[in-house]
Design a protein around this motif. Structure first.
Motif, mmCIF file in Angstrom:
data_model
loop_
_atom_site.group_PDB
_atom_site.id
_atom_site.type_symbol
_atom_site.label_atom_id
_atom_site.label_comp_id
_atom_site.label_asym_id
_atom_site.label_seq_id
_atom_site.Cartn_x
_atom_site.Cartn_y
_atom_site.Cartn_z
ATOM 1 N N ASP A 1 60.901 -37.516 49.107
ATOM 2 C CA ASP A 1 61.676 -35.967 49.179
ATOM 3 C C ASP A 1 61.743 -35.642 50.432
ATOM 4 N N ASP A 2 61.215 -36.224 51.571
ATOM 5 C CA ASP A 2 61.663 -35.929 52.885
ATOM 6 C C ASP A 2 62.957 -36.095 53.387
ATOM 7 N N ASN A 3 64.051 -35.744 53.133
ATOM 8 C CA ASN A 3 65.509 -35.945 53.187
ATOM 9 C C ASN A 3 66.222 -34.730 53.345
ATOM 10 N N ALA A 4 67.416 -34.640 53.836
ATOM 11 C CA ALA A 4 68.166 -33.466 54.012
ATOM 12 C C ALA A 4 68.551 -33.008 52.887
ATOM 13 N N GLN A 5 68.998 -34.108 51.722
ATOM 14 C CA GLN A 5 69.384 -33.616 50.480
ATOM 15 C C GLN A 5 68.393 -32.891 49.621
ATOM 16 N N SER A 6 67.213 -33.364 49.671
ATOM 17 C CA SER A 6 66.115 -32.571 48.882
ATOM 18 C C SER A 6 65.675 -31.408 49.617
ATOM 19 N N MET A 7 65.594 -31.388 50.926
ATOM 20 C CA MET A 7 65.219 -30.204 51.592
ATOM 21 C C MET A 7 66.043 -29.761 52.742
ATOM 22 N N PRO A 8 67.247 -29.077 52.688
ATOM 23 C CA PRO A 8 68.334 -28.917 53.320
ATOM 24 C C PRO A 8 67.932 -27.870 54.436
ATOM 25 N N GLU A 9 67.078 -26.914 54.054
ATOM 26 C CA GLU A 9 66.751 -25.798 54.880
ATOM 27 C C GLU A 9 65.615 -26.208 55.923
ATOM 28 N N ARG A 10 64.809 -27.179 55.421
ATOM 29 C CA ARG A 10 63.624 -27.766 56.469
ATOM 30 C C ARG A 10 64.567 -28.781 57.566
ATOM 31 N N TYR A 11 65.692 -29.286 57.150
ATOM 32 C CA TYR A 11 66.406 -30.380 58.083
ATOM 33 C C TYR A 11 67.239 -29.668 58.790
ATOM 34 N N LEU A 12 67.856 -28.095 58.414
ATOM 35 C CA LEU A 12 68.497 -27.577 59.235
ATOM 36 C C LEU A 12 67.547 -26.805 60.299
ATOM 37 N N HIS A 13 66.508 -26.404 60.031
ATOM 38 C CA HIS A 13 65.573 -25.838 61.169
ATOM 39 C C HIS A 13 65.397 -27.033 62.017
ATOM 40 N N LEU A 14 64.828 -28.212 61.589
ATOM 41 C CA LEU A 14 64.772 -29.076 62.426
ATOM 42 C C LEU A 14 66.111 -29.702 63.455
ATOM 43 N N PHE A 15 67.115 -29.688 62.939
ATOM 44 C CA PHE A 15 68.356 -29.659 63.734
ATOM 45 C C PHE A 15 68.407 -28.640 64.880
ATOM 46 N N PHE A 16 68.302 -27.332 64.344
ATOM 47 C CA PHE A 16 68.401 -26.066 65.503
ATOM 48 C C PHE A 16 67.140 -26.408 66.402
ATOM 49 N N SER A 17 65.938 -26.902 65.977
ATOM 50 C CA SER A 17 65.043 -27.216 66.951
ATOM 51 C C SER A 17 65.440 -28.125 67.827
ATOM 52 N N SER A 18 66.091 -29.121 67.634
ATOM 53 C CA SER A 18 66.426 -30.082 68.358
ATOM 54 C C SER A 18 67.710 -29.768 69.330
ATOM 55 N N LEU A 19 68.182 -28.534 69.352
ATOM 56 C CA LEU A 19 69.309 -28.124 70.084
ATOM 57 C C LEU A 19 69.397 -28.194 71.628
ATOM 58 N N ASN A 20 67.892 -27.894 72.142
ATOM 59 C CA ASN A 20 67.494 -27.410 73.362
ATOM 60 C C ASN A 20 68.109 -26.192 73.892
ATOM 61 N N ILE A 21 68.001 -25.155 73.123
ATOM 62 C CA ILE A 21 68.521 -24.001 73.041
ATOM 63 C C ILE A 21 67.421 -22.960 72.817
ATOM 64 N N PRO A 22 67.352 -21.752 73.175
ATOM 65 C CA PRO A 22 66.445 -20.846 72.652
ATOM 66 C C PRO A 22 66.560 -20.607 71.245
ATOM 67 N N TYR A 23 65.611 -20.856 70.374
ATOM 68 C CA TYR A 23 65.892 -20.545 68.757
ATOM 69 C C TYR A 23 64.586 -20.246 68.591
ATOM 70 N N GLN A 24 64.928 -19.326 67.391
ATOM 71 C CA GLN A 24 63.743 -18.810 66.870
ATOM 72 C C GLN A 24 63.944 -18.288 65.260
ATOM 73 N N ALA A 25 63.314 -18.949 64.239
ATOM 74 C CA ALA A 25 63.360 -18.702 62.996
ATOM 75 C C ALA A 25 62.629 -17.785 62.146
ATOM 76 N N TYR A 26 63.342 -17.102 61.312
ATOM 77 C CA TYR A 26 62.354 -15.992 60.661
ATOM 78 C C TYR A 26 62.455 -16.477 59.047
ATOM 79 N N GLU A 27 61.474 -16.140 58.478
ATOM 80 C CA GLU A 27 61.445 -16.539 56.850
ATOM 81 C C GLU A 27 61.142 -15.229 56.312
#
Length: 327
Positions: free
Chosen positions: A243-269
């Motif tokens: 289940d560790d893929n973007a189709q099954s867990m899009p929110e997790r993978y979007l967070h990983l994408f944001f974290s890889s942008l090398n910009i100041p980033y903060q997520a709140y749940e």
């Protein structure tokens, strides 16, 4: 003087009438047999000149009023503490549900309603920010460019109370949100505040384009994720590796994408309005860098002021006329 303008500039030709008081004073002439018998009256001479000057000013006030005198819109540079912020709002169908994933009933709030109330408070606490608004669902929707006009921002946020649209296409929404910073001066912080209750798969081409845009615009990213009760969060890890893929867990993978942008980033749940309020308060506290911005001073109509001066001058002329001694 360069800030003054006229609605009907042709009426300024009437200023030539200001010469009339120098030729016709309005003072009644009296004949004397011998002028040498009259004493030198300096007061009367001053009043005669004053009468002519006031008459000229009265004519000028009348003509300027008729010409539609106004002060042009002006830009004044200010220095405050704040940021350039784009509110990027999810308008998919699920935003009209409660945090429990149900249709609101009674006193229950939908996620979009809770977000709208908290964003309104957030804007009220940000005195010097310039704020723009964009929305997205199946397609992106441009709402408002960056502005410091709080009344317009409130109206734009209130407009999100309309029914939600369809599905979630976050890549197009992010592209639109980033484009709002185009041609804007790079002063203070640039922020995208993403408010969403879900995510979608971003295709590889869109990922590459977004990486370039985020780097070019020098943006800080905050993601306020409105988590539905009992749904996977953005920090959740799958129990089954399949289940560790973007189709099954899009929110997790979007967070990983944001974290890889090398910009100041903060997520709140956030799972309820109280959690949302804490996240908004945190963002409000963090983003208080010095900010240079242009404050717009709207066009100001000066015709009323011209007529007020005209009334005062006419009263003064009337007073002088009443002081005239008739022989």
């Amino acid at each position: 003087m360069s800030n003054l303008a006229f609605e009907t500039p042709w009426a300024l030709a009437g200023l030539l009438l200001m010469l009339i008081p120098w030729f016709r004073s309005g003072i009644q002439a009296t004949s004397y047999s011998w002028l040498e018998m009259l004493p030198n009256d300096a007061v009367s001479q001053v009043l005669a000149i004053l009468l002519r000057l006031i008459g000229m000013l009265a004519i000028a006030a009348t003509v300027l009023g008729l010409s539609g005198l106004y002060l042009k819109e002006q830009k004044i540079e200010r220095i405050g503490h704040g940021a350039h912020i784009v509110l990027l709002l999810d308008r998919s169908n699920s935003m009209d549900n409660t945090f429990a994933g149900k249709t609101p009933s009674g006193s229950e709030q939908s996620k979009s309603t809770a977000a709208r109330h908290l964003l309104t408070e957030f804007v009220d606490h940000r005195q010097h920010d310039r704020i723009g608004i964009a929305e997205y669902s199946t397609s992106p929707l441009f709402v408002m460019p960056l502005t410091e006009n709080k009344q317009a921002i409130h109206a734009a946020i209130d407009a999100t109370s309309a029914a939600a649209l369809a599905y979630t296409n976050i890549s197009k929404g992010l592209s639109l949100g980033l484009s709002i910073f185009d041609q804007q001066p790079l002063t203070g912080s640039r922020i995208i505040l993403l408010v969403s209750d879900g995510a979608a798969v971003i295709d590889p081409d869109s990922e590459v384009a977004l990486r370039i845009l985020f780097k070019q615009q020098q943006v800080r990213l905050y993601w306020l994720f409105l988590r539905t009760e009992n749904s996977p969060g953005i920090f959740a890890e799958p129990e089954d590796s399949r289940d560790d893929n973007a189709q099954s867990m899009p929110e997790r993978y979007l967070h990983l994408f944001f974290s890889s942008l090398n910009i100041p980033y903060q997520a709140y749940e956030a799972e309820n309005p109280d959690a949302m309020q804490k996240a908004i308060a945190d963002i409000n506290r963090l983003e208080q860098l010095p900010l240079h911005y242009q404050e717009s001073i709207p066009k100001k109509d000066l015709t009323g002021l011209c007529y007020e001066w005209l009334a005062v001058l006419l009263l003064f002329l009337l007073g002088l006329k009443l002081c005239e001694v008739r022989m």
